[in-house]
Design a protein around this motif. Sequence first.
Motif, PDB file in Angstrom:
ATOM      1  N   ILE A  25       0.870  -1.175   0.000  1.00 42.79           N
ATOM      2  CA  ILE A  25       0.000   0.000   0.000  1.00 42.79           C
ATOM      3  C   ILE A  25       0.906   1.224   0.000  1.00 42.79           C
ATOM      4  O   ILE A  25       2.035   1.182   0.508  1.00 42.79           O
ATOM      5  CB  ILE A  25      -1.011   0.041   1.182  1.00 42.79           C
ATOM      6  CG1 ILE A  25      -0.295   0.135   2.529  1.00 42.79           C
ATOM      7  CG2 ILE A  25      -1.965  -1.137   1.125  1.00 42.79           C
ATOM      8  CD1 ILE A  25      -1.237   0.514   3.676  1.00 42.79           C
ATOM      9  N   VAL A  26       0.393   2.294  -0.592  1.00 40.19           N
ATOM     10  CA  VAL A  26       1.176   3.513  -0.710  1.00 40.19           C
ATOM     11  C   VAL A  26       0.670   4.524   0.303  1.00 40.19           C
ATOM     12  O   VAL A  26      -0.534   4.646   0.528  1.00 40.19           O
ATOM     13  CB  VAL A  26       1.084   4.068  -2.147  1.00 40.19           C
ATOM     14  CG1 VAL A  26       1.846   5.386  -2.272  1.00 40.19           C
ATOM     15  CG2 VAL A  26       1.611   3.034  -3.139  1.00 40.19           C
ATOM     16  N   ASN A  27       1.602   5.238   0.909  1.00 40.27           N
ATOM     17  CA  ASN A  27       1.239   6.319   1.812  1.00 40.27           C
ATOM     18  C   ASN A  27       1.447   7.662   1.121  1.00 40.27           C
ATOM     19  O   ASN A  27       2.501   7.885   0.532  1.00 40.27           O
ATOM     20  CB  ASN A  27       2.105   6.244   3.075  1.00 40.27           C
ATOM     21  CG  ASN A  27       1.786   7.365   4.042  1.00 40.27           C
ATOM     22  OD1 ASN A  27       0.695   7.936   3.993  1.00 40.27           O
ATOM     23  ND2 ASN A  27       2.733   7.689   4.910  1.00 40.27           N
ATOM     24  N   ALA A  28       0.444   8.535   1.219  1.00 44.98           N
ATOM     25  CA  ALA A  28       0.573   9.923   0.753  1.00 44.98           C
ATOM     26  C   ALA A  28       1.273  10.676   1.874  1.00 44.98           C
ATOM     27  O   ALA A  28       0.636  11.255   2.753  1.00 44.98           O
ATOM     28  CB  ALA A  28      -0.807  10.510   0.473  1.00 44.98           C
ATOM     29  N   ALA A  29       2.605  10.631   1.844  1.00 46.25           N
ATOM     30  CA  ALA A  29       3.396  11.164   2.956  1.00 46.25           C
ATOM     31  C   ALA A  29       3.750  12.629   2.728  1.00 46.25           C
ATOM     32  O   ALA A  29       3.550  13.160   1.638  1.00 46.25           O
ATOM     33  CB  ALA A  29       4.683  10.342   3.072  1.00 46.25           C
ATOM     34  N   ALA A  42      -3.408   7.535   9.601  1.00 38.26           N
ATOM     35  CA  ALA A  42      -4.206   6.300   9.663  1.00 38.26           C
ATOM     36  C   ALA A  42      -3.328   5.070   9.417  1.00 38.26           C
ATOM     37  O   ALA A  42      -3.447   4.056  10.121  1.00 38.26           O
ATOM     38  CB  ALA A  42      -5.346   6.352   8.643  1.00 38.26           C
ATOM     39  N   ILE A  43      -2.430   5.151   8.440  1.00 43.61           N
ATOM     40  CA  ILE A  43      -1.552   4.011   8.138  1.00 43.61           C
ATOM     41  C   ILE A  43      -0.579   3.764   9.292  1.00 43.61           C
ATOM     42  O   ILE A  43      -0.396   2.624   9.742  1.00 43.61           O
ATOM     43  CB  ILE A  43      -0.787   4.229   6.807  1.00 43.61           C
ATOM     44  CG1 ILE A  43      -1.753   4.188   5.612  1.00 43.61           C
ATOM     45  CG2 ILE A  43       0.328   3.189   6.627  1.00 43.61           C
ATOM     46  CD1 ILE A  43      -1.137   4.565   4.258  1.00 43.61           C
ATOM     47  N   ALA A  44       0.028   4.834   9.794  1.00 47.21           N
ATOM     48  CA  ALA A  44       0.999   4.692  10.890  1.00 47.21           C
ATOM     49  C   ALA A  44       0.337   4.067  12.120  1.00 47.21           C
ATOM     50  O   ALA A  44       0.890   3.160  12.754  1.00 47.21           O
ATOM     51  CB  ALA A  44       1.597   6.057  11.229  1.00 47.21           C
ATOM     52  N   LYS A  45      -0.855   4.528  12.419  1.00 49.48           N
ATOM     53  CA  LYS A  45      -1.600   4.028  13.574  1.00 49.48           C
ATOM     54  C   LYS A  45      -1.957   2.549  13.384  1.00 49.48           C
ATOM     55  O   LYS A  45      -1.768   1.734  14.290  1.00 49.48           O
ATOM     56  CB  LYS A  45      -2.874   4.887  13.723  1.00 49.48           C
ATOM     57  CG  LYS A  45      -3.743   4.532  14.871  1.00 49.48           C
ATOM     58  CD  LYS A  45      -3.352   5.303  16.095  1.00 49.48           C
ATOM     59  CE  LYS A  45      -4.148   4.799  17.303  1.00 49.48           C
ATOM     60  NZ  LYS A  45      -3.508   5.138  18.556  1.00 49.48           N
ATOM     61  N   ALA A  46      -2.456   2.221  12.199  1.00 51.02           N
ATOM     62  CA  ALA A  46      -2.889   0.844  11.951  1.00 51.02           C
ATOM     63  C   ALA A  46      -1.692  -0.106  11.862  1.00 51.02           C
ATOM     64  O   ALA A  46      -1.772  -1.249  12.310  1.00 51.02           O
ATOM     65  CB  ALA A  46      -3.705   0.784  10.664  1.00 51.02           C
ATOM     66  N   ALA A  47      -0.580   0.346  11.321  1.00 52.71           N
ATOM     67  CA  ALA A  47       0.578  -0.537  11.149  1.00 52.71           C
ATOM     68  C   ALA A  47       1.257  -0.819  12.480  1.00 52.71           C
ATOM     69  O   ALA A  47       1.626  -1.961  12.773  1.00 52.71           O
ATOM     70  CB  ALA A  47       1.573   0.080  10.165  1.00 52.71           C
ATOM     71  N   SER A  48       1.446   0.207  13.289  1.00 51.65           N
ATOM     72  CA  SER A  48       2.266   0.025  14.476  1.00 51.65           C
ATOM     73  C   SER A  48       1.492   0.153  15.778  1.00 51.65           C
ATOM     74  O   SER A  48       1.953  -0.332  16.823  1.00 51.65           O
ATOM     75  CB  SER A  48       3.407   1.052  14.421  1.00 51.65           C
ATOM     76  OG  SER A  48       3.600   1.666  15.654  1.00 51.65           O
ATOM     77  N   GLY A  49       0.346   0.799  15.747  1.00 49.35           N
ATOM     78  CA  GLY A  49      -0.389   1.048  16.993  1.00 49.35           C
ATOM     79  C   GLY A  49       0.104   2.336  17.630  1.00 49.35           C
ATOM     80  O   GLY A  49      -0.621   3.010  18.344  1.00 49.35           O
ATOM     81  N   ASN A  50       1.365   2.682  17.327  1.00 48.00           N
ATOM     82  CA  ASN A  50       1.988   3.852  17.931  1.00 48.00           C
ATOM     83  C   ASN A  50       2.551   4.722  16.805  1.00 48.00           C
ATOM     84  O   ASN A  50       3.544   4.361  16.170  1.00 48.00           O
ATOM     85  CB  ASN A  50       3.086   3.354  18.875  1.00 48.00           C
ATOM     86  CG  ASN A  50       3.838   4.477  19.556  1.00 48.00           C
ATOM     87  OD1 ASN A  50       3.915   5.598  19.045  1.00 48.00           O
ATOM     88  ND2 ASN A  50       4.405   4.179  20.703  1.00 48.00           N
TER      89      ASN A  50
END
Length: 189
Positions: A25-29, A42-50
Amino acid sequence: MELRFGNLIFKIAQGDITRFKAEAIVNAANKYLEHGGGVAYAIAKAASGNVREYIRISKEAMMEQIGRDWIEHGEVVVTPALRLEQYGIKYVIHTVGPYCGGRWDEDKKEKLKKAILGALRKADELKVRSIAFPAISAGIYGCPFEEVVRTFLETVEEFSRGTENVREVYLVLYSRTDYERALEVLEEN
Ligand code: ADP
């Protein structure tokens, strides 16, 4: 809704990209990979929780892969999917689109093309079969949504002539309204 370009399929989908079944998946960073809001958060939260921890992982990966603490349009950084592996996601590819603030011109379009192509080429290099994109730059960065969708279409078609591994490219729209607007753009074709 899908379009076929040679042996590559481009599909418009609706949903949450953090649960989308694609190998990458690509992140619009943003250029510093700060993941402060929108789809990046949303991606950072879902991937790592933190989120802070995923920002740390991303910045470390950026130093290793790019050798700088910021990226240009077209440069991408890959991080592990961590918790997203439960959906079959193997990689998160961070790319940076242009800031538009409501304006659109050739320069914005070129920057967006570079951002999309950079992620597609990296996915191909990683031997990924399927990759999912959010509507890069169409949120906080304020690029006109229809132009973003048109640029995706053009760039994916261009890329399709050189792909070795990527077979499916998804543009995942979060809202029903965006999904329907994207379908209308596709129907222009
Ligand atoms: P940018 O700063 O590049 O504009 P944003 O994160 O603000 O990036 O928005 C890009 C697009 O991603 C917007 O269309 C927004 O609606 C969408 N988006 C936000 N969260 C998600 C999600 N969880 N899944 C898919 N798309 C999302």
